[in-house]
Design a protein around this motif. Sequence first.
Motif, PDB file in Angstrom:
ATOM      1  N   ASP A  16       0.831  -1.209   0.000  1.00  0.00           N
ATOM      2  CA  ASP A  16       0.000   0.000   0.000  1.00  0.00           C
ATOM      3  C   ASP A  16       0.868   1.263   0.000  1.00  0.00           C
ATOM      4  O   ASP A  16       0.522   2.268  -0.622  1.00  0.00           O
ATOM      5  N   PRO A 165     -11.455  -4.865  -2.518  1.00  0.00           N
ATOM      6  CA  PRO A 165     -12.076  -3.578  -2.177  1.00  0.00           C
ATOM      7  C   PRO A 165     -13.570  -3.674  -1.868  1.00  0.00           C
ATOM      8  O   PRO A 165     -14.045  -3.031  -0.921  1.00  0.00           O
ATOM      9  N   VAL A 168     -14.049  -4.791   1.653  1.00  0.00           N
ATOM     10  CA  VAL A 168     -13.699  -3.753   2.616  1.00  0.00           C
ATOM     11  C   VAL A 168     -14.814  -2.707   2.694  1.00  0.00           C
ATOM     12  O   VAL A 168     -15.220  -2.279   3.784  1.00  0.00           O
ATOM     13  N   THR A 192      -6.070  -0.240   1.808  1.00  0.00           N
ATOM     14  CA  THR A 192      -7.112   0.797   1.819  1.00  0.00           C
ATOM     15  C   THR A 192      -6.719   2.086   1.121  1.00  0.00           C
ATOM     16  O   THR A 192      -7.582   2.891   0.794  1.00  0.00           O
ATOM     17  N   ILE A 196      -9.964   5.075  -0.280  1.00  0.00           N
ATOM     18  CA  ILE A 196     -10.517   5.857   0.833  1.00  0.00           C
ATOM     19  C   ILE A 196     -11.688   6.725   0.389  1.00  0.00           C
ATOM     20  O   ILE A 196     -12.711   6.803   1.079  1.00  0.00           O
ATOM     21  N   LEU A 199     -14.664   4.559   0.173  1.00  0.00           N
ATOM     22  CA  LEU A 199     -15.185   4.217   1.500  1.00  0.00           C
ATOM     23  C   LEU A 199     -16.013   5.379   2.054  1.00  0.00           C
ATOM     24  O   LEU A 199     -17.103   5.169   2.605  1.00  0.00           O
ATOM     25  N   THR A 209      -8.582   5.050   7.933  1.00  0.00           N
ATOM     26  CA  THR A 209      -8.019   3.705   7.851  1.00  0.00           C
ATOM     27  C   THR A 209      -6.606   3.709   8.425  1.00  0.00           C
ATOM     28  O   THR A 209      -5.939   4.738   8.491  1.00  0.00           O
TER      29      THR A 209
END
Length: 242
Positions: A16, A165, A168, A192, A196, A199, A209
Motif C-alpha cells: 500500500d 475492495p 472492505v 485501503t 478511501i 469508503l 483507515t
Amino acid sequence: MVTVGLLYPGHSAEDDYPALEARLDGEVRLPVVITSVGEDAHRVDALLDLGRAERLAEGAAELAAAKPDAVMWACTSGSFVFGPEGARNQASGVAAALGVPASSTSIAFVDALNALGVRRVAIAASYPEDVARHFVRFLTAGGAEVVSMGSHGIITAAEVGTLEPDRVIAMVQAADHPDAEAVLVPDTAMHTLAIIDDLESAVGKPVLTANQVTVWKGLQLLGPVPEFKGLGSLFAAAGGGK
C-alpha cells in the motif's frame, strides 16, 4: 522531499505504501522495513510479542539506512494491546534509536480524530472481538466514544491482506452507525490507500483507515500536513491539523 520511514510487521498490505508514494509523484518518500513476526495471529499474546522492543529496535537499525525524517510503527494491534502508555514507550524507543520523531498507528488514530474534531466513532475491525475491544479501550482513553463495533474474526494479517475492495467497503458500511461521526478501519494489514474516497462515499462521512492515518501522522510529526487528493477527509482538512 520528506521521508517517513515505516516499520511494518510481516507481509500483508505493505505494498500500500510504495503504491501511494508512486501516486504522490515524489512529494513524500515512504520506505518500508519489515519487522520480524513470531506468529501471525490476531491474538493478544502474539501481538504483545509482535510489538516488543527488540523487534522494533532491529527494524529501526535497518531503517536507519533510509535516513528517515520521521518514523511510524505501522501496526495498530501491535501498539494498542500495550495500552496508551505502552504505545508511547514503543514510539519513544524508536525515536531514541533513530534520533527522529516517531509514533504509531494507534496513536495516529487518536490524533487524527482530534484533528478532525470527531468524538463519536464506529469501528470496522477485521480482528476477533476480544482484540478489537483493546482498540475500543485505547480510543476511549484518548477521548473518543465508540458507538458501534463490527468485528470479523479474521485471525491472520495475511488473510486480511487478501480482502478485495468490495469486501472492505461492505465491512465499513456494515459497521457504520447513525450516531457515528466517522468510521475507523484499524488494520494496517488491509489494503485501503487506493479506496478511501470510495469508503467515504459509501457511508457519507469521514473514514479513517490504518494505513491512511499512519502516513498522516508521520507527516504531522514534521509540520503541517500537505493536502493530498484521494486520501479522504483527513488529508482534505486545512493543513491536515498539527
